[in-house]
Design a protein around this motif. Structure first.
Motif, PDB file in Angstrom:
ATOM      1  N   GLU C  93       3.935  -3.750  -2.129  1.00 64.24           N
ATOM      2  CA  GLU C  93       3.856  -2.476  -1.417  1.00 64.24           C
ATOM      3  C   GLU C  93       4.322  -1.312  -2.282  1.00 64.24           C
ATOM      4  OE1 GLU C  93       5.353  -3.044   2.592  1.00 64.24           O
ATOM      5  OE2 GLU C  93       5.787  -0.880   2.688  1.00 64.24           O
ATOM      6  N   LEU C  94       5.331  -1.607  -3.125  1.00 58.57           N
ATOM      7  CA  LEU C  94       5.872  -0.571  -4.007  1.00 58.57           C
ATOM      8  C   LEU C  94       5.136  -0.497  -5.337  1.00 58.57           C
ATOM      9  CD1 LEU C  94       9.634  -1.351  -3.334  1.00 58.57           C
ATOM     10  CD2 LEU C  94       8.447   0.774  -2.689  1.00 58.57           C
ATOM     11  N   GLY C  95       4.092  -1.316  -5.512  1.00 52.13           N
ATOM     12  CA  GLY C  95       3.353  -1.292  -6.778  1.00 52.13           C
ATOM     13  C   GLY C  95       4.090  -1.999  -7.906  1.00 52.13           C
ATOM     14  N   ILE C  96       4.983  -2.878  -7.537  1.00 52.53           N
ATOM     15  CA  ILE C  96       5.740  -3.631  -8.543  1.00 52.53           C
ATOM     16  C   ILE C  96       5.183  -5.060  -8.619  1.00 52.53           C
ATOM     17  CG2 ILE C  96       8.024  -4.537  -9.149  1.00 52.53           C
ATOM     18  CD1 ILE C  96       9.184  -2.092  -7.636  1.00 52.53           C
ATOM     19  N   ALA C 111      -4.334 -15.879  -1.297  1.00 53.97           N
ATOM     20  CA  ALA C 111      -5.517 -15.019  -1.234  1.00 53.97           C
ATOM     21  C   ALA C 111      -5.151 -13.633  -0.708  1.00 53.97           C
ATOM     22  CB  ALA C 111      -6.585 -15.658  -0.344  1.00 53.97           C
ATOM     23  N   ASN C 112      -4.249 -13.616   0.258  1.00 55.16           N
ATOM     24  CA  ASN C 112      -3.826 -12.331   0.829  1.00 55.16           C
ATOM     25  C   ASN C 112      -3.094 -11.477  -0.203  1.00 55.16           C
ATOM     26  OD1 ASN C 112      -3.220 -10.396   2.897  1.00 55.16           O
ATOM     27  ND2 ASN C 112      -1.148 -11.280   3.007  1.00 55.16           N
ATOM     28  N   TRP C 113      -2.153 -12.085  -0.932  1.00 56.39           N
ATOM     29  CA  TRP C 113      -1.432 -11.325  -1.971  1.00 56.39           C
ATOM     30  C   TRP C 113      -2.375 -10.883  -3.090  1.00 56.39           C
ATOM     31  CZ3 TRP C 113       2.515 -15.702  -1.331  1.00 56.39           C
ATOM     32  CH2 TRP C 113       3.507 -15.333  -0.403  1.00 56.39           C
ATOM     33  N   ASP C 114      -3.342 -11.748  -3.387  1.00 58.37           N
ATOM     34  CA  ASP C 114      -4.316 -11.381  -4.414  1.00 58.37           C
ATOM     35  C   ASP C 114      -5.027 -10.088  -4.014  1.00 58.37           C
ATOM     36  OD1 ASP C 114      -6.014 -11.689  -6.691  1.00 58.37           O
ATOM     37  OD2 ASP C 114      -7.551 -12.558  -5.392  1.00 58.37           O
ATOM     38  N   GLN C 115      -5.424 -10.030  -2.750  1.00 60.14           N
ATOM     39  CA  GLN C 115      -6.133  -8.837  -2.282  1.00 60.14           C
ATOM     40  C   GLN C 115      -5.216  -7.607  -2.305  1.00 60.14           C
ATOM     41  OE1 GLN C 115      -9.507  -8.749  -1.656  1.00 60.14           O
ATOM     42  NE2 GLN C 115      -8.960  -6.580  -1.861  1.00 60.14           N
ATOM     43  N   LEU C 116      -3.969  -7.817  -1.847  1.00 57.66           N
ATOM     44  CA  LEU C 116      -3.016  -6.702  -1.821  1.00 57.66           C
ATOM     45  C   LEU C 116      -2.756  -6.193  -3.241  1.00 57.66           C
ATOM     46  CD1 LEU C 116      -0.458  -8.067   0.820  1.00 57.66           C
ATOM     47  CD2 LEU C 116      -2.078  -6.167   1.122  1.00 57.66           C
ATOM     48  N   CYS C 117      -2.635  -7.115  -4.223  1.00 58.16           N
ATOM     49  CA  CYS C 117      -2.432  -6.706  -5.616  1.00 58.16           C
ATOM     50  C   CYS C 117      -3.627  -5.890  -6.105  1.00 58.16           C
ATOM     51  CB  CYS C 117      -2.236  -7.923  -6.519  1.00 58.16           C
ATOM     52  SG  CYS C 117      -0.561  -8.604  -6.453  1.00 58.16           S
ATOM     53  N   ARG C 120      -3.620  -2.474  -4.779  1.00 54.54           N
ATOM     54  CA  ARG C 120      -2.638  -1.594  -5.432  1.00 54.54           C
ATOM     55  C   ARG C 120      -2.923  -1.436  -6.918  1.00 54.54           C
ATOM     56  NH1 ARG C 120       1.624   1.402  -3.252  1.00 54.54           N
ATOM     57  NH2 ARG C 120       1.790   1.628  -5.486  1.00 54.54           N
ATOM     58  N   GLY C 121      -3.914  -2.166  -7.431  1.00 53.36           N
ATOM     59  CA  GLY C 121      -4.242  -2.068  -8.860  1.00 53.36           C
ATOM     60  C   GLY C 121      -3.190  -2.671  -9.765  1.00 53.36           C
ATOM     61  N   LYS C 255      -1.359  -6.464 -17.494  1.00 53.85           N
ATOM     62  CA  LYS C 255      -2.679  -6.307 -18.109  1.00 53.85           C
ATOM     63  C   LYS C 255      -3.858  -6.627 -17.202  1.00 53.85           C
ATOM     64  CE  LYS C 255      -0.764  -7.564 -22.615  1.00 53.85           C
ATOM     65  NZ  LYS C 255      -0.677  -8.614 -23.636  1.00 53.85           N
ATOM     66  N   TYR C 256      -3.595  -7.084 -15.964  1.00 50.92           N
ATOM     67  CA  TYR C 256      -4.732  -7.420 -15.107  1.00 50.92           C
ATOM     68  C   TYR C 256      -4.405  -7.038 -13.669  1.00 50.92           C
ATOM     69  CZ  TYR C 256      -1.896 -11.560 -14.017  1.00 50.92           C
ATOM     70  OH  TYR C 256      -0.873 -12.387 -13.633  1.00 50.92           O
ATOM     71  N   GLU C 257      -5.409  -7.139 -12.804  1.00 52.86           N
ATOM     72  CA  GLU C 257      -5.236  -6.831 -11.382  1.00 52.86           C
ATOM     73  C   GLU C 257      -5.500  -8.079 -10.543  1.00 52.86           C
ATOM     74  OE1 GLU C 257      -7.488  -3.368 -10.320  1.00 52.86           O
ATOM     75  OE2 GLU C 257      -6.490  -2.125 -11.837  1.00 52.86           O
ATOM     76  N   GLY C 258      -4.716  -8.251  -9.508  1.00 54.71           N
ATOM     77  CA  GLY C 258      -4.866  -9.431  -8.652  1.00 54.71           C
ATOM     78  C   GLY C 258      -3.743 -10.412  -8.915  1.00 54.71           C
ATOM     79  N   LEU C 259      -3.599 -11.389  -8.010  1.00 51.04           N
ATOM     80  CA  LEU C 259      -2.528 -12.359  -8.155  1.00 51.04           C
ATOM     81  C   LEU C 259      -3.070 -13.675  -8.712  1.00 51.04           C
ATOM     82  CD1 LEU C 259       0.626 -12.828  -6.467  1.00 51.04           C
ATOM     83  CD2 LEU C 259      -0.846 -14.823  -6.182  1.00 51.04           C
TER      84      LEU C 259
END
Lengths: 268, 268, 268, 268
Positions: C93-96, C111-117, C120-121, C255-259
């Motif tokens: 949520e904080l982009g960390i 899968a849910n955290w992957d989407q949230l990541c 947030r980019g 260096k990447y986006e997603g979990l």
């Protein structure tokens, strides 16, 4: 009854085995830490270096003075083979019982210290290995060799170890050799295309020493017979495994005269 | 002195253990093969099936007749647990000593046969394992459990084996249980996310059975202590490994009364 | 260029993995320790507890405040599965970027955290195991299962571990299951005389969890074929073995986006 | 279409590997047994010695005549290193593809046969090991050495084996050496108190050869890293394990030109 505690000086106390021993002695109700010797430190509180209370004991770099001033009963020594020899001589001369973890002493040296201990009426112990699991491994290996005389040893240690094979391996070979009937092992015509591949040879048995990071102290004794093998393996992954044996030794050396080589000889 | 040879009938003689036993009995100067029973063969020369001389002995599918006609001293049985039970009953009734390699008999059954053997004045042996290396493994495991009470067993067998855990594993657990002080193993709050992962439970100890092609009969007994593990492992890769034990058993059952369970009880 | 360092908050910093991570982050020139969270400590200098310099960082028991005040790039979490879930939510949520060592998360949660990541980019990593040797073990196991589809897993851990089988074992089973052709393992008529002996079952494969003192974290993947077995074994004896993987992860999540689930997916 | 079958002569057909190969060739629908050579037998039906049907093929002690008369496509040779060399020369001269299980050939000899095969437009294979599990072990060992460059090999074989280390061990060392960055292993000051204990040395890696009854053909490749080890182990307990590789080789040598050393080079 504090005055009945066994008074222990630890030599090489800043080293890795020394540190564990300091902790173990401090925690045992029958033992009292009365001195810590390390060649690199003088007049420094043990607590400042090791991070825990130590009865106000200070490090000293003067072994002789520490042994005398501390009125020690036992000297535990985890320094180096060279240093140990002189230390053992000094301790016995002062009537202080040596408990020493090392390998590489000759039978003549051991016999000599045994006599010196008897002359002084004190006990002493030199052990290549203080882990109870290792002692059991050696005992079982000796027993198995009566029935399955074909045997080889593989020992694995961390890659900074200096000597090969390990003291435990040599001790195991000696113990097996006492029981095992002479047997011609291997093919009489075998040959090495890379010298040393077949390992070291001791009374017809072979021993192999592996040295890799990630290992601590491990040994396998492998017996081969018709269609079967029996493997006895000990893995020691940290120095905690030695402390029950060190503590037991400090207590046992108070009870006999002469120098015993090998912790197994303290077991019933 | 042919008349002093021990007369042996082999039941399940066409099976894999049976064939090895035929060879082993034929090669031993103190034993004489006097009968081979297999439910699938009748009045067929052993040599025709097994490809080697067999004293003119023929296969029979009639156990009772073979036992009586052959004047057997010993019946070696490597059939199936179900068949064995009736066979043991018959043999004892006729005063013929059973030597049986199996597992899965209950303590009540064993006690009953023990009494029947005593009543007839004959010996008998049921052994889950005839490999001397396995017997040593069990003996050492029992001894080690006095000092290192935390223990688990992993046994590995070929993937066509029916029962799990193996008879050797169960025997090992029983032997350890006689010596080992009760100890709470593992974390009291542990839980399985896949049921059965923690293996079978016997008196607080865990046992794990692996079944894969490429294995024959293998077992590890693993003891854990502070910073160390001790592993005793036996690997049996073919049935030859059992024959010295089978032959020894045929000779020993002539010398005592009652039914002994476990080859280790024949060793001094 | 201090401002280009990756800013790391460690949660569960007083725990065993947390302590190693504090050391590892302090020693890496590309990482900067900016916060330590532990539920048991507040406003206490890290150096006072862990005995080494720590940039003046203090322990806090307030995760949210620490994450915000520290301007962290990465949150490393070695708490408990339950706590972690809420922590991961907060961090994302904080982009960390979360770097979390655990097992037991469901595919849905991941899968849910992957989407949230992705939303947030930012990157994130959950790994059951940070040891490179373990990652290689899993990779090789996956490859071997193409040629030798009969496989079982034995994992051994210290006896205080709560869950069985280990996260590494589950991950290995999942990876093998992606490659391995369906095969009927074992005897269809096999039965357990002690329930659980044959271990846990996952898609036809068996998994066995051993728990003993003296073990740390170990796993064997055993493949069986006609007359042969292939065993891939990883032994991890202390938490040092995980640190190269943790440090690498802190750098890669930038260096990447997603979990990403599993360190192996960070390797080329 | 019998005339499209690959015509195979087996040399050393009465030996242990030879016998298994006879069985395997007879069972494969794409292969045809057309000759069996053994120096001890002449004009004797294969079936009389090996106990199974063999297309009416007879043993001969005349290799050259058998190769010519049989119109063989492939010569499988499991004799001895010395005999093999002459046999390979003869086969290639006649345009017959050699499939040879051995070790101890020099790079120069292999290069020479490779050229001779190319000149004749035929394929050939020399393999120290035909077990697929062993090939995977070597492949994984090579890959792991990129990440974990500290490595030693322990190989265990039956006690009648003549050469040490095994051909598989040498091949593994060569493969690792292609990938592994140079690294100083062990303590530069280490010393052997029993010569040979540290094993054979190959490009900084150590190799250890164990020889005991009860072993068949086994190898462990052990990688050490900070706090961890990775072990890749192959156990081969009978010659059946080699047959899928031998049969595959007989088929593959029909498809390329030149001599390939190592079964792994036949895999994709």
């Amino acid at each position: 009854m504090a005055d009945t505690k066994i008074r222990v000086v630890i030599v090489g106390a800043k080293g890795r085995m020394g540190r564990e021993t300091v902790k173990a002695v401090l925690h045992d109700p029958e033992l009292e830490l009365v001195g810590c010797v390390d060649r690199t430190l003088n007049d420094v509180a043990v607590s400042a270096i090791l991070g825990h209370e130590a009865n106000g004991v200070k490090f000293s770099n003067d072994l002789l003075k520490t042994l005398i001033d501390s009125k020690a009963d036992v000297m535990v020594d985890f320094t180096t083979p060279t240093t140990m020899k002189a230390n053992i001589d000094k301790a016995i001369e002062l009537g202080i019982r040596p408990v020493v973890g090392t390998t590489g002493m000759t039978p003549e040296e051991i016999a000599n210290w045994d006599q010196l201990c008897k002359d002084r009426g004190i006990g002493g112990l030199i052990a290549p290995n203080f882990a109870i699991g290792a002692i059991l491994m050696m005992r079982f290996a000796q027993q198995a060799s009566r029935y399955l005389p074909h045997v080889e040893i593989i020992e694995m240690h961390h890659d900074q170890k200096l000597d090969a094979p390990s003291g435990t391996a040599i001790k195991t070979l000696e113990l097996i050799n006492q029981e095992r009937q002479a047997v011609q092992q291997g093919n009489p015509d075998e040959h090495e295309t890379i010298a040393g591949s077949r390992g070291g040879e001791y009374e017809g048995m072979r021993v192999h020493s592996v040295r890799l990071p990630g290992y601590v102290a491990h040994q396998q004794v492998i017996f081969g017979g018709l269609g079967q093998t029996l493997t006895i393996r000990h893995d020691s992954i940290n120095r905690e495994s030695f402390m029950p044996g060190v503590v037991m030794s400090c207590k046992q050396v108070m009870k006999y005269e002469g120098l015993i080589y090998g912790l197994e000889n303290l077991l019933d």
